[in-house]
Design an enzyme around this catalytic site. Structure first.
Site, PDB file in Angstrom:
ATOM      1  N   LYS A 194       0.862  -1.183   0.000  1.00  7.92           N
ATOM      2  CA  LYS A 194       0.000   0.000   0.000  1.00  7.92           C
ATOM      3  C   LYS A 194       0.895   1.229   0.000  1.00  7.92           C
ATOM      4  O   LYS A 194       1.656   1.465   0.936  1.00  7.92           O
ATOM      5  CB  LYS A 194      -0.916   0.011   1.222  1.00  7.92           C
ATOM      6  CG  LYS A 194      -1.883   1.195   1.236  1.00  7.92           C
ATOM      7  CD  LYS A 194      -2.810   1.142   2.443  1.00  7.92           C
ATOM      8  CE  LYS A 194      -3.788   2.295   2.437  1.00  7.92           C
ATOM      9  NZ  LYS A 194      -4.699   2.264   3.612  1.00  7.92           N
ATOM     10  N   ARG A 204     -10.897   9.575   0.912  1.00  9.34           N
ATOM     11  CA  ARG A 204     -10.839  10.305   2.184  1.00  9.34           C
ATOM     12  C   ARG A 204     -11.950  11.343   2.270  1.00  9.34           C
ATOM     13  O   ARG A 204     -12.454  11.642   3.362  1.00  9.34           O
ATOM     14  CB  ARG A 204      -9.459  10.943   2.345  1.00  9.34           C
ATOM     15  CG  ARG A 204      -8.362   9.891   2.547  1.00  9.34           C
ATOM     16  CD  ARG A 204      -6.961  10.488   2.550  1.00  9.34           C
ATOM     17  NE  ARG A 204      -5.967   9.428   2.731  1.00  9.34           N
ATOM     18  CZ  ARG A 204      -4.656   9.611   2.605  1.00  9.34           C
ATOM     19  NH1 ARG A 204      -4.187  10.817   2.304  1.00  9.34           N
ATOM     20  NH2 ARG A 204      -3.816   8.598   2.779  1.00  9.34           N
ATOM     21  N   LYS A 216       1.347   9.862   5.819  1.00 10.76           N
ATOM     22  CA  LYS A 216       1.422   8.434   6.143  1.00 10.76           C
ATOM     23  C   LYS A 216       2.686   7.775   5.589  1.00 10.76           C
ATOM     24  O   LYS A 216       2.752   6.558   5.437  1.00 10.76           O
ATOM     25  CB  LYS A 216       0.171   7.727   5.623  1.00 10.76           C
ATOM     26  CG  LYS A 216      -1.120   8.278   6.222  1.00 10.76           C
ATOM     27  CD  LYS A 216      -2.327   7.419   5.902  1.00 10.76           C
ATOM     28  CE  LYS A 216      -3.582   7.929   6.588  1.00 10.76           C
ATOM     29  NZ  LYS A 216      -4.740   7.018   6.432  1.00 10.76           N
ATOM     30  N   GLU A 232       7.631  -7.098   1.850  1.00 12.18           N
ATOM     31  CA  GLU A 232       6.316  -7.081   2.488  1.00 12.18           C
ATOM     32  C   GLU A 232       5.536  -8.355   2.172  1.00 12.18           C
ATOM     33  O   GLU A 232       4.890  -8.945   3.039  1.00 12.18           O
ATOM     34  CB  GLU A 232       5.524  -5.852   2.026  1.00 12.18           C
ATOM     35  CG  GLU A 232       6.081  -4.515   2.476  1.00 12.18           C
ATOM     36  CD  GLU A 232       5.750  -4.187   3.920  1.00 12.18           C
ATOM     37  OE1 GLU A 232       5.136  -5.040   4.603  1.00 12.18           O
ATOM     38  OE2 GLU A 232       6.097  -3.083   4.370  1.00 12.18           O
ATOM     39  N   LYS A 247      -2.106  -1.602  -3.720  1.00  9.71           N
ATOM     40  CA  LYS A 247      -2.959  -0.412  -3.725  1.00  9.71           C
ATOM     41  C   LYS A 247      -2.084   0.831  -3.785  1.00  9.71           C
ATOM     42  O   LYS A 247      -1.160   0.956  -2.976  1.00  9.71           O
ATOM     43  CB  LYS A 247      -3.822  -0.387  -2.462  1.00  9.71           C
ATOM     44  CG  LYS A 247      -4.741   0.823  -2.359  1.00  9.71           C
ATOM     45  CD  LYS A 247      -5.531   0.817  -1.051  1.00  9.71           C
ATOM     46  CE  LYS A 247      -6.461   2.024  -0.986  1.00  9.71           C
ATOM     47  NZ  LYS A 247      -7.204   2.098   0.297  1.00  9.71           N
ATOM     48  N   TYR A 311     -14.767   0.542  -7.983  1.00 13.79           N
ATOM     49  CA  TYR A 311     -16.047   1.250  -7.911  1.00 13.79           C
ATOM     50  C   TYR A 311     -16.818   1.120  -9.221  1.00 13.79           C
ATOM     51  O   TYR A 311     -17.985   1.493  -9.292  1.00 13.79           O
ATOM     52  CB  TYR A 311     -15.801   2.720  -7.560  1.00 13.79           C
ATOM     53  CG  TYR A 311     -15.045   2.876  -6.266  1.00 13.79           C
ATOM     54  CD1 TYR A 311     -15.699   2.795  -5.035  1.00 13.79           C
ATOM     55  CD2 TYR A 311     -13.653   3.054  -6.258  1.00 13.79           C
ATOM     56  CE1 TYR A 311     -14.997   2.892  -3.846  1.00 13.79           C
ATOM     57  CE2 TYR A 311     -12.947   3.157  -5.063  1.00 13.79           C
ATOM     58  CZ  TYR A 311     -13.624   3.079  -3.866  1.00 13.79           C
ATOM     59  OH  TYR A 311     -12.924   3.164  -2.689  1.00 13.79           O
TER      60      TYR A 311
END
Length: 323
Positions: A194, A204, A216, A232, A247, A311
């Site tokens: 991510k 957001r 972040k 990861e 992502k 979406y």
């Protein structure tokens, strides 16, 4: 010329016959936003055609999707500011909006696959995915909160739990919590790679979950790195992940391909809100045709994604674009 590749493109029948990459409803996961109240359906301004639903309307939307053959849903809550605190206690409190939504969907549609988001940011007064102390995101202390969230989701019937926080060691920790409480059949879809991306803005906006201070970048990945994703992924696999997710999706097709080639676990791609918004804006202005939607989704499949959170999921089925 003995070889004329155009011979295999000369008709729709032949083109379909040799098509290498296919997309079906079973590859799609539909993210859905939830809000408090009754009979609420609010469009997200930055995401035309996408809405925030109260639980009663969420159930109507899920039923509509199920009738189309779309059966996997990732739920995200919009939490009121007054309910947020430093330790995201609203995330696992009995009777909270999110837990009621999970419970309602599974009770009404037991055959649906419900995927849940585990991260502190929707519930945190700091807007971060971890506990904040003196400007630092505390890793190990955050795991305890994530464990409480995951256990609460499993108790309400979640099929797949998807930790999106990017804390180190959280897959192993959550696997232990779930297993120790008898939820050995609940899957973990790890947000493995991510990235600290600018493509998350509309999401957001939909949830009001942006950080109050800072960014972040100390826990989400640097967009310049791809080999880091291998570290990861290896850790997540060893700790018990069932899916590896990348992502955003579109700017990171190379990372999807990299994980697909190196690991045998299913790979998920998140076609995020910013990717959706920019295509919808270009289509609305006549700059691009709707064909870019399927072209984009096929690119994830071609790169190696078995599942796509998008979406566009309901739209492409309703419009008959899937073969």
């Amino acid at each position: 010329m003995l070889q004329r590749p155009r011979r295999n493109r000369k008709s729709a029948v032949i083109r379909d016959m040799i098509q290498e990459t296919h997309l079906s409803a079973s590859n799609l996961i539909f993210p859905l936003f939830i809000i408090n109240g009754e009979n609420q359906k609010e469009e997200v301004k930055s995401m035309p055609g996408i809405f925030r639903y109260s639980i009663d309307n969420l159930l109507r939307e899920v039923e509509s999707c199920m009738n189309l053959g779309l059966k996997a849903f990732d739920l995200f809550p919009a939490v009121e500011e007054s309910l947020k605190d430093k330790y995201a206690t609203e995330s696992y409190r009995e009777g909270t909006l999110y837990l009621r939504a999970i419970d309602a969907v599974k009770k009404n549609f037991p055959e649906a696959c419900v995927i849940t988001d585990v991260a502190m940011d929707p519930y945190s007064s700091d807007g971060h995915d971890g506990i904040v102390e003196n400007g630092e995101i505390l890793n190990d202390e955050t795991l305890e909160v994530l464990g409480k969230m995951a256990l609460a989701h499993a108790q309400k019937g979640a099929d797949i739990i998807a930790p999106s926080d990017m804390m180190d060691g959280r897959i192993g920790y959550l696997r232990s919590v779930l297993d120790d409480n008898g939820f050995t059949n609940v899957s973990l879809m790890s947000y493995t790679a991510k990235y600290a991306s600018a493509y998350y803005g509309p999401f957001r906006d939909a949830l009001g979950s942006a950080p109050k201070k800072g960014d972040k970048k100390t826990y989400q990945m640097n967009p310049a790195n791809s080999r880091e994703a291998l570290i990861e992924a290896q850790l997540d696999m060893e700790e018990g992940a069932d899916f590896l997710m990348v992502k955003p999706g579109l700017p990171y097709l190379d990372v999807i391909k990299l994980l697909h080639d190196k690991f045998d676990l299913p790979i998920a791609a998140y076609n995020v809100s910013g990717e959706y918004a920019m295509l919808k804006a270009a289509i609305a202005n006549g700059w691009l045709s709707e064909a870019v939607i399927m072209e984009t989704l096929l690119s994830f499949r071609r790169a190696g994604a078995t599942s796509i959170l998008t979406y566009h999921a309901k739209e492409v089925i309703e419009k008959g674009w899937l073969k």
